[in-house]
Design a protein around this motif. Structure first.
Motif, PDB file in Angstrom:
ATOM      1  N   LEU A 161       0.836  -1.207   0.000  1.00 20.21           N
ATOM      2  CA  LEU A 161       0.000   0.000   0.000  1.00 20.21           C
ATOM      3  C   LEU A 161       0.869   1.255   0.000  1.00 20.21           C
ATOM      4  O   LEU A 161       0.389   2.349  -0.280  1.00 20.21           O
ATOM      5  CB  LEU A 161      -0.890   0.014   1.249  1.00 20.21           C
ATOM      6  N   GLU A 162       2.143   1.094   0.336  1.00 16.89           N
ATOM      7  CA  GLU A 162       3.031   2.259   0.446  1.00 16.89           C
ATOM      8  C   GLU A 162       3.786   2.542  -0.838  1.00 16.89           C
ATOM      9  O   GLU A 162       4.610   3.459  -0.879  1.00 16.89           O
ATOM     10  CB  GLU A 162       4.014   2.021   1.605  1.00 16.89           C
ATOM     11  N   SER A 163       3.526   1.791  -1.907  1.00 15.13           N
ATOM     12  CA  SER A 163       4.244   1.998  -3.160  1.00 15.13           C
ATOM     13  C   SER A 163       3.279   2.008  -4.339  1.00 15.13           C
ATOM     14  O   SER A 163       2.711   0.968  -4.701  1.00 15.13           O
ATOM     15  CB  SER A 163       5.283   0.876  -3.340  1.00 15.13           C
ATOM     16  N   ALA A 217      -9.408  -5.844   1.020  1.00 13.28           N
ATOM     17  CA  ALA A 217      -9.544  -6.180   2.452  1.00 13.28           C
ATOM     18  C   ALA A 217      -8.303  -5.773   3.240  1.00 13.28           C
ATOM     19  O   ALA A 217      -8.013  -6.347   4.278  1.00 13.28           O
ATOM     20  CB  ALA A 217      -9.820  -7.666   2.604  1.00 13.28           C
ATOM     21  N   THR A 218      -7.549  -4.798   2.724  1.00 11.66           N
ATOM     22  CA  THR A 218      -6.355  -4.356   3.447  1.00 11.66           C
ATOM     23  C   THR A 218      -6.738  -3.362   4.554  1.00 11.66           C
ATOM     24  O   THR A 218      -7.843  -2.836   4.580  1.00 11.66           O
ATOM     25  CB  THR A 218      -5.363  -3.650   2.503  1.00 11.66           C
ATOM     26  N   GLY A 219      -5.781  -3.101   5.413  1.00  6.44           N
ATOM     27  CA  GLY A 219      -5.991  -2.100   6.463  1.00  6.44           C
ATOM     28  C   GLY A 219      -5.131  -2.425   7.669  1.00  6.44           C
ATOM     29  O   GLY A 219      -4.622  -3.548   7.801  1.00  6.44           O
ATOM     30  N   GLY A 240      -6.322   8.343  14.760  1.00  7.00           N
ATOM     31  CA  GLY A 240      -5.765   8.089  13.427  1.00  7.00           C
ATOM     32  C   GLY A 240      -6.589   7.080  12.643  1.00  7.00           C
ATOM     33  O   GLY A 240      -6.871   7.277  11.458  1.00  7.00           O
ATOM     34  N   TYR A 241      -6.956   5.981  13.294  1.00  9.27           N
ATOM     35  CA  TYR A 241      -7.717   4.919  12.600  1.00  9.27           C
ATOM     36  C   TYR A 241      -9.084   5.452  12.173  1.00  9.27           C
ATOM     37  O   TYR A 241      -9.483   5.312  11.022  1.00  9.27           O
ATOM     38  CB  TYR A 241      -7.875   3.719  13.540  1.00  9.27           C
ATOM     39  N   ARG A 242      -9.791   6.086  13.116  1.00 10.77           N
ATOM     40  CA  ARG A 242     -11.114   6.638  12.797  1.00 10.77           C
ATOM     41  C   ARG A 242     -11.037   7.622  11.620  1.00 10.77           C
ATOM     42  O   ARG A 242     -11.831   7.548  10.684  1.00 10.77           O
ATOM     43  CB  ARG A 242     -11.645   7.459  13.978  1.00 10.77           C
TER      44      ARG A 242
HETATM   45  N1  LIG Z   1     -11.280  -7.409  12.276  1.00 10.56           N
HETATM   46  C1  LIG Z   1     -12.198  -6.532  12.610  1.00 10.56           C
HETATM   47  O1  LIG Z   1     -12.861  -6.656  13.673  1.00 10.56           O
HETATM   48  C2  LIG Z   1     -12.487  -5.359  11.724  1.00 10.56           C
HETATM   49  C3  LIG Z   1     -13.511  -4.472  12.117  1.00 10.56           C
HETATM   50  C4  LIG Z   1     -13.796  -3.376  11.290  1.00 10.56           C
HETATM   51  C5  LIG Z   1     -13.090  -3.206  10.114  1.00 10.56           C
HETATM   52  N2  LIG Z   1     -12.096  -4.084   9.761  1.00 10.56           N
HETATM   53  C6  LIG Z   1     -11.361  -3.808   8.522  1.00 10.56           C
HETATM   54  O2  LIG Z   1     -11.283  -4.998   7.757  1.00 10.56           O
HETATM   55  C7  LIG Z   1     -10.070  -4.980   6.967  1.00 10.56           C
HETATM   56  C8  LIG Z   1      -9.357  -6.314   7.107  1.00 10.56           C
HETATM   57  O3  LIG Z   1      -8.954  -6.479   8.451  1.00 10.56           O
HETATM   58  P1  LIG Z   1      -8.645  -7.908   9.115  1.00 10.56           P
HETATM   59  O4  LIG Z   1      -9.386  -7.910  10.389  1.00 10.56           O
HETATM   60  O5  LIG Z   1      -8.824  -8.998   8.130  1.00 10.56           O
HETATM   61  O6  LIG Z   1      -7.115  -7.696   9.465  1.00 10.56           O
HETATM   62  P2  LIG Z   1      -5.814  -8.496   9.022  1.00 10.56           P
HETATM   63  O7  LIG Z   1      -6.029  -9.955   9.141  1.00 10.56           O
HETATM   64  O8  LIG Z   1      -4.699  -7.876   9.795  1.00 10.56           O
HETATM   65  O9  LIG Z   1      -5.695  -8.119   7.463  1.00 10.56           O
HETATM   66  C9  LIG Z   1      -5.206  -6.884   7.030  1.00 10.56           C
HETATM   67  C10 LIG Z   1      -4.652  -7.032   5.636  1.00 10.56           C
HETATM   68  O10 LIG Z   1      -4.071  -5.778   5.232  1.00 10.56           O
HETATM   69  C11 LIG Z   1      -2.780  -6.051   4.670  1.00 10.56           C
HETATM   70  N3  LIG Z   1      -1.861  -4.915   4.810  1.00 10.56           N
HETATM   71  C12 LIG Z   1      -1.596  -4.191   5.924  1.00 10.56           C
HETATM   72  N4  LIG Z   1      -0.659  -3.265   5.651  1.00 10.56           N
HETATM   73  C13 LIG Z   1      -0.327  -3.418   4.338  1.00 10.56           C
HETATM   74  C14 LIG Z   1       0.577  -2.783   3.458  1.00 10.56           C
HETATM   75  N5  LIG Z   1       1.360  -1.774   3.877  1.00 10.56           N
HETATM   76  N6  LIG Z   1       0.643  -3.181   2.176  1.00 10.56           N
HETATM   77  C15 LIG Z   1      -0.132  -4.208   1.742  1.00 10.56           C
HETATM   78  N7  LIG Z   1      -1.001  -4.868   2.525  1.00 10.56           N
HETATM   79  C16 LIG Z   1      -1.095  -4.475   3.804  1.00 10.56           C
HETATM   80  C17 LIG Z   1      -2.282  -7.240   5.483  1.00 10.56           C
HETATM   81  O11 LIG Z   1      -1.206  -7.852   4.844  1.00 10.56           O
HETATM   82  P3  LIG Z   1      -0.170  -8.763   5.696  1.00 10.56           P
HETATM   83  O12 LIG Z   1      -0.958  -9.989   6.111  1.00 10.56           O
HETATM   84  O13 LIG Z   1       0.924  -9.037   4.740  1.00 10.56           O
HETATM   85  O14 LIG Z   1       0.255  -7.949   6.896  1.00 10.56           O
HETATM   86  C18 LIG Z   1      -3.550  -8.088   5.517  1.00 10.56           C
HETATM   87  O15 LIG Z   1      -3.722  -8.768   4.295  1.00 10.56           O
HETATM   88  C19 LIG Z   1      -9.288  -3.745   7.418  1.00 10.56           C
HETATM   89  O16 LIG Z   1      -9.516  -2.677   6.521  1.00 10.56           O
HETATM   90  C20 LIG Z   1      -9.917  -3.409   8.765  1.00 10.56           C
HETATM   91  O17 LIG Z   1      -9.805  -2.029   9.067  1.00 10.56           O
HETATM   92  C21 LIG Z   1     -11.795  -5.139  10.544  1.00 10.56           C
END
Ligand SMILES: NC(=O)c1ccc[n+]([C@@H]2O[C@H](COP(=O)([O-])OP(=O)(O)OC[C@H]3O[C@@H](n4cnc5c(N)ncnc54)[C@H](OP(=O)(O)O)[C@@H]3O)[C@@H](O)[C@H]2O)c1
Length: 232
Positions: free
Chosen positions: A49-51, A74-76, A147-149
């Motif tokens: 996401l940074e490039s 689904a990143t974040g 920051g997240y919000r």
């Molecule tokens: N879990 C919850 O309760 C929840 C609630 C509300 C919203 N969300 C949102 O749902 C989304 C998915 O979250 P999740 O719970 O599945 O979390 P997760 O398992 O940590 O997945 C996050 C994903 O983002 C990728 N990512 C993070 N930084 C990155 C970067 N710099 N470049 C490329 N990829 C990057 C991670 O890659 P790596 O695996 O390589 O690190 C991973 O694939 C997010 O947007 C989150 O804000 C989640």
């Protein structure tokens, strides 16, 4: 999914995360899905996401499989460079704030820029991005997590603005900001125990059926895994 026909093609970005991998499995198990491609930091090619270069290079590579009918980003991240969410103004740090925007807003906006052109322009197509309910300004009654919000609220504005622009050239395109519920993942692990979480499979099942029912419009949807709208 039923609304995309019987031979639709899907792409999951962030396919190694908890929610991303559940989407990947759901598309693989859907008989209507003829192809599902994935992109993450561990696929070949990979991306960050940074490039922007890595994003445009991977879009060029995945264009070989285009047009897609649904793309899910689904990143974040919530904890970035070891720093968790800030609960007080006194904890605000400009570098950490800009990192939150880089990962949760700017990177996803660049994904929209490079991947929306890979969607089918002649038929119904969906661009879905995992957002978060905490990105809703009107729903913010608790404060904290600056920051997240804020980065999710800005992401929502990116989606709404892109939806309006893209609808002019492609009226079949659906844009959606998704709230998955509280799902056990690397992102949520420090804040909630798994027994209080929704399984990713259930969250994704709900999100897919909600996406299935959305009608294309000039503007984005903000919905949760039960298909309920969330105020911006
Ligand atoms: N879990 C919850 O309760 C929840 C609630 C509300 C919203 N969300 C949102 O749902 C989304 C998915 O979250 P999740 O719970 O599945 O979390 P997760 O398992 O940590 O997945 C996050 C994903 O983002 C990728 N990512 C993070 N930084 C990155 C970067 N710099 N470049 C490329 N990829 C990057 C991670 O890659 P790596 O695996 O390589 O690190 C991973 O694939 C997010 O947007 C989150 O804000 C989640």
């Amino acid at each position: 999914m039923n609304s995309l026909g019987t031979q639709y093609k899907a792409l999951v970005i962030g396919s190694n995360g908890a929610i991303g991998s559940a989407f990947l499995t759901a598309f693989k198990n859907d008989l209507n899905c003829s192809l599902v491609a994935s992109l993450s930091r561990t696929t070949v090619p990979d991306f960050s996401l940074e490039s922007e270069t890595s994003i445009s290079d991977s879009a060029n590579f995945l264009a070989l499989n285009a047009p897609f009918h649904v793309i899910v980003d689904a990143t974040g991240a919530l904890i970035i460079d070891g720093h968790g969410p800030e609960k007080q103004l006194a904890r605000l740090d400009p570098i950490q704030l800009s990192r939150a925007f880089q990962i949760n807003t700017i990177g996803p906006a660049l994904l929209i820029k490079h991947f929306v052109p890979l969607l089918d322009s002649a038929n119904r197509a969906i661009y879905a991005k995992l957002s978060a309910r905490v990105g809703s300004i009107s729903d913010n009654k608790k404060g904290g997590w600056y920051g997240y919000r804020s980065s999710k609220a800005a992401l929502n504005m990116m989606l709404q603005t892109a939806a309006i622009e893209c609808n002019r050239s492609n009226p079949n395109l659906v844009f959606a900001a998704l709230q998955p519920g509280t799902v056990a993942s690397k992102l949520s692990a420090k804040f909630v125990s798994p027994e209080h979480c929704l399984p990713a499979v259930e969250a994704v099942q709900g999100l897919m059926s909600a996406l299935d029912g959305l009608v294309a419009k000039s503007g984005a949807y903000f919905i949760d895994y039960r298909g309920q709208p969330i105020d911006w």
